[in-house]
Design an enzyme around this catalytic site. Structure first.
Site, PDB file in Angstrom:
ATOM      1  N   LYS A 159     -78.665  23.098  42.571  1.00 47.44           N
ATOM      2  CA  LYS A 159     -79.368  22.440  41.468  1.00 47.44           C
ATOM      3  C   LYS A 159     -80.878  22.499  41.681  1.00 47.44           C
ATOM      4  O   LYS A 159     -81.659  22.702  40.733  1.00 47.44           O
ATOM      5  CB  LYS A 159     -78.895  20.985  41.338  1.00 47.44           C
ATOM      6  CG  LYS A 159     -77.460  20.816  40.876  1.00 47.44           C
ATOM      7  CD  LYS A 159     -77.092  19.345  40.742  1.00 47.44           C
ATOM      8  CE  LYS A 159     -75.692  19.155  40.193  1.00 47.44           C
ATOM      9  NZ  LYS A 159     -74.639  19.589  41.118  1.00 47.44           N
TER      10      LYS A 159
ATOM     11  N   ARG B 238     -94.386   0.827  31.725  1.00 48.48           N
ATOM     12  CA  ARG B 238     -95.047   0.579  32.993  1.00 48.48           C
ATOM     13  C   ARG B 238     -96.465   0.066  32.759  1.00 48.48           C
ATOM     14  O   ARG B 238     -97.112   0.417  31.765  1.00 48.48           O
ATOM     15  CB  ARG B 238     -95.108   1.861  33.823  1.00 48.48           C
ATOM     16  CG  ARG B 238     -93.771   2.442  34.211  1.00 48.48           C
ATOM     17  CD  ARG B 238     -93.088   1.647  35.280  1.00 48.48           C
ATOM     18  NE  ARG B 238     -93.776   1.718  36.548  1.00 48.48           N
ATOM     19  CZ  ARG B 238     -93.355   1.083  37.645  1.00 48.48           C
ATOM     20  NH1 ARG B 238     -92.285   0.305  37.602  1.00 48.48           N
ATOM     21  NH2 ARG B 238     -94.025   1.187  38.782  1.00 48.48           N
TER      22      ARG B 238
ATOM     23  N   GLY C  84     -94.290  -2.365  37.648  1.00 49.43           N
ATOM     24  CA  GLY C  84     -93.335  -2.770  36.620  1.00 49.43           C
ATOM     25  C   GLY C  84     -93.550  -4.168  36.091  1.00 49.43           C
ATOM     26  O   GLY C  84     -93.264  -4.455  34.940  1.00 49.43           O
TER      27      GLY C  84
ATOM     28  N   ASP D 146     -95.779 -10.357  39.957  1.00 48.24           N
ATOM     29  CA  ASP D 146     -95.131 -11.381  40.775  1.00 48.24           C
ATOM     30  C   ASP D 146     -96.211 -12.189  41.476  1.00 48.24           C
ATOM     31  O   ASP D 146     -97.082 -11.620  42.152  1.00 48.24           O
ATOM     32  CB  ASP D 146     -94.200 -10.754  41.803  1.00 48.24           C
ATOM     33  CG  ASP D 146     -93.070  -9.965  41.142  1.00 48.24           C
ATOM     34  OD1 ASP D 146     -92.529 -10.465  40.149  1.00 48.24           O
ATOM     35  OD2 ASP D 146     -92.755  -8.869  41.619  1.00 48.24           O
TER      36      ASP D 146
ATOM     37  N   ASP E 132     -91.058 -13.481  40.408  1.00 43.21           N
ATOM     38  CA  ASP E 132     -91.711 -14.127  39.282  1.00 43.21           C
ATOM     39  C   ASP E 132     -92.935 -14.944  39.683  1.00 43.21           C
ATOM     40  O   ASP E 132     -93.694 -14.545  40.540  1.00 43.21           O
ATOM     41  CB  ASP E 132     -90.686 -14.999  38.553  1.00 43.21           C
ATOM     42  CG  ASP E 132     -89.340 -14.317  38.455  1.00 43.21           C
ATOM     43  OD1 ASP E 132     -88.326 -15.002  38.525  1.00 43.21           O
ATOM     44  OD2 ASP E 132     -89.309 -13.088  38.345  1.00 43.21           O
TER      45      ASP E 132
ATOM     46  N   ASN F 121     -88.390  -5.367  55.710  1.00 43.25           N
ATOM     47  CA  ASN F 121     -87.923  -6.744  55.866  1.00 43.25           C
ATOM     48  C   ASN F 121     -86.671  -6.809  56.724  1.00 43.25           C
ATOM     49  O   ASN F 121     -86.543  -7.661  57.607  1.00 43.25           O
ATOM     50  CB  ASN F 121     -87.643  -7.367  54.495  1.00 43.25           C
ATOM     51  CG  ASN F 121     -88.921  -7.794  53.793  1.00 43.25           C
ATOM     52  OD1 ASN F 121     -90.001  -7.744  54.370  1.00 43.25           O
ATOM     53  ND2 ASN F 121     -88.801  -8.210  52.548  1.00 43.25           N
TER      54      ASN F 121
END
Length: 594
Positions: A313, A391, A432, A435, A506, A529
């Site tokens: 591919k 975006r 995106g 926050d 958020d 993390n």
């Protein structure tokens, strides 16, 4: 076509395949199987593929449940209600003891081609009639549990009785943050190249991040389930090189096409498509870090994580600029589901339900075609569909935050407010969502609990920065709160997300003493993390979004359960957590490992 109709068709469809198959592949010969698909009027692509496999492996599909004919019941759904409806029974107790009810794993995880371990794949808690197998299985599990407990006890004693004490910090006077960071950068350095104390944990962190699906290696087999079984035996996981290639990817056109193809498979419900998504994502990560333009099939195939078919591919994309497979996979249901999933608050389950109700476009959803229902949040997602899926330039993100921060400071001068997007997107042109982390200094005996967030949200609405609420805290009298909504820079700009449902960060309020741990946790990335948490565990600590703890005692029967949560030793700054864990300081954008 109903599941029963397709089952009857499948029996004749693969008669020639069965004739040519080896005895090893016909491991379902003699098994008369009633397959509970969970489908109602129409057999889905996933259900049809599983029926095909049963027949190709020598099994006989029974289209109507008859206890005199059926030897095995296999269910593709965990719902007892759906199973009983398909069987035409009121209770599972009506099934004779000699007929086991099994999950699909009974077929895909067959040990050495044998299928005699029904008791390991029981559905709905029903053991088969051979109680000796159940006893044998229970005894094996008991012995394994005892061995595991003994190991856990040994580990707990080694951490609690001595070794963890060696890592407890001798807290020196606090240095200014920039001096701390400069000192941390030199921790453990060896020669010219800085020593990375997290390197030994990358493989485990990477594998756990991808753990939902083990390594998938492409093969020439026409049976994807065979590939699944082989991959489980190999248990090979891909680990990215340290750091991220933030420069221009020289194979970006290939990456874009493979991402498009992966997205089409991701919208499909079958297990086979999930495996393909995993495989393509693995290839995409490898290509992003590959320094040269790929020139040949052999070069593509030599890249770790690239299989034969994917290499073909890649060459098709390089030579033609397109990929024919994309057109093949771009079916009507996939196109529709991907559109619906772009609506805020709509997941795959709802998207497929709307498709089954007759919706094909966003206009169909707006007109409630098929009698579908839409929640208030989904209605907002429909109204601002284009804005939400667009975006956002990093500059606009920073400009919105520059408006929010002084408003918060005027409400309370001790407010601590930090934007997450600016921390880890250096080098990127867009992001995106926005926050934001909020807390308040407590040196005057006060906290942000109560009206602070409520007043901030009201001010942002009055000034037109916040436009719609998607999720508001039920109780503002808590130190940990989350808000989600839409905002915009001004009336000429599109609406932007404050927070993304998947990440759920958020506008996040946290206790002041946890601000450093929260910054570390919510900045990411995920692999970093996980890795730093593993190192903390290996040193006898426990690390989460609230802080770094020592002397944690875990239940030996349940490692996730803590008998003693330990003592918090670092949480107010990222620097002190890095210092105790002996990790060189890294700016947020330098922590990318994905």
């Amino acid at each position: 076509m109903t599941p029963s109709e397709y089952a009857a068709k499948a029996q004749a469809k693969f008669a020639h395949v069965i004739e040519k198959s080896t005895k090893k592949n016909l491991f379902l010969v003699g098994k008369r199987i009633f397959l509970i698909t969970g489908d109602h009027e129409c057999a889905t692509r996933s259900s049809r593929s599983k029926m095909d496999l049963v027949v190709k492996r020598g099994g006989t599909l029974i289209t109507k449940y008859d206890p005199e004919l059926v030897t095995h019941i296999i269910t593709l759904t965990p719902s007892k209600v759906s199973a009983l409806k398909a069987l035409g029974l009121k209770t599972l107790a009506e099934i004779p003891d000699h007929i086991p009810t099994l999950t699909w794993d009974w077929v895909t995880t067959r040990p050495a081609g044998k299928l005699d371990h029904e008791f390991m794949h029981v559905a709905f808690g029903r053991f088969d009639a051979d109680s000796s197998k159940a006893a044998e299985y229970s005894e094996k599990r008991k012995k394994a549990k005892i061995a595991s407990d003994e190991q856990d006890i040994a580990e707990d004693h080694s951490l609690i009785d001595g070794s963890s004490a060696a890592f407890l910090p001798n807290a020196p006077p606090a240095l200014p943050l920039e001096r701390q960071r400069t000192a941390l950068r030199s921790v453990g350095s060896k020669g010219k190249e800085p020593y990375d104390p997290l390197s030994e944990f990358y493989a485990k962190a990477k594998s756990d991040a991808e753990a939902a699906w083990p390594h998938y290696e492409e093969s020439d087999s026409d049976d994807p389930v065979d590939d699944v079984v082989k991959s489980k035996k190999k248990s090979v996981f891909t680990c990215d090189q340290k750091g991220a290639n933030v420069g221009k990817c020289v194979n970006q056109d290939v990456v874009d096409k493979l991402k498009e193809l992966a997205g089409l498979h991701e919208a499909k419900p079958s297990d086979e498509d999930k495996w393909r998504v995993f495989s393509y994502n693995k290839t995409i990560r490898a290509l992003r870090n590959y320094p040269k333009r790929i020139q040949s099939y052999s070069e593509a195939r030599a890249i770790k994580g690239v299989g034969d078919k994917t290499a073909q591919k890649i060459m098709e994309i390089i030579q033609t600029g397109s990929l024919e497979r994309i057109n093949y996979e771009r079916t009507e249901d996939v196109e529709a589901v991907n559109v619906f999933k772009g609506i805020y608050g709509v997941g795959p389950k709802t998207a497929y339900m709307w498709y089954a109700s007759g919706c094909r476009t966003l206009d169909d959803v707006k007109q409630r075609k098929g009698g579908i229902t839409v929640s208030d949040v989904q209605e907002i997602g429909i109204r601002f569909y284009d804005d939400i899926n667009m975006r956002m330039p990093r500059e606009e993100c920073g400009a919105i935050f520059a408006k929010i921060k002084p408003i918060g400071a005027r409400l309370d001068s001790k407010l601590f407010i930090e934007i997450m997007a600016e921390r880890n997107t250096r080098g990127k042109l867009d992001c995106g969502d926005i926050d934001i982390l909020i807390t308040r200094a407590t040196d005057d005996g006060k906290t942000h609990k109560g009206s602070l967030l409520k007043n901030l949200l009201r001010e942002l609405h009055l000034r037109g920065i916040l436009t719609e609420d998607l999720a508001v805290p039920d109780d503002f009298n808590d130190l940990e709160l989350t808000y989600r909504g839409l905002c915009r820079l001004d009336s000429s700009k599109p609406r932007r997300r404050i927070g993304e449902e998947i990440r759920s960060t958020d506008i996040l309020c946290v206790p002041y003493k946890s601000r450093g741990a929260a910054l570390l946790y919510y900045t990411g990335d995920d692999i970093f993390n996980r890795t730093i948490r593993y190192k903390a565990g290996a040193m006898g600590y426990s690390l989460n979004q609230r802080g770094l703890y020592s002397n944690v005692i875990r239940d030996r029967n349940d490692r996730k359960r803590k008998l003693h949560k330990g003592t918090i030793i670092a949480s107010e700054t990222e620097e002190e957590i890095f210092r105790i864990l002996e990790v060189p300081w890294q700016e947020p954008h330098e922590r990318v490992r994905s």
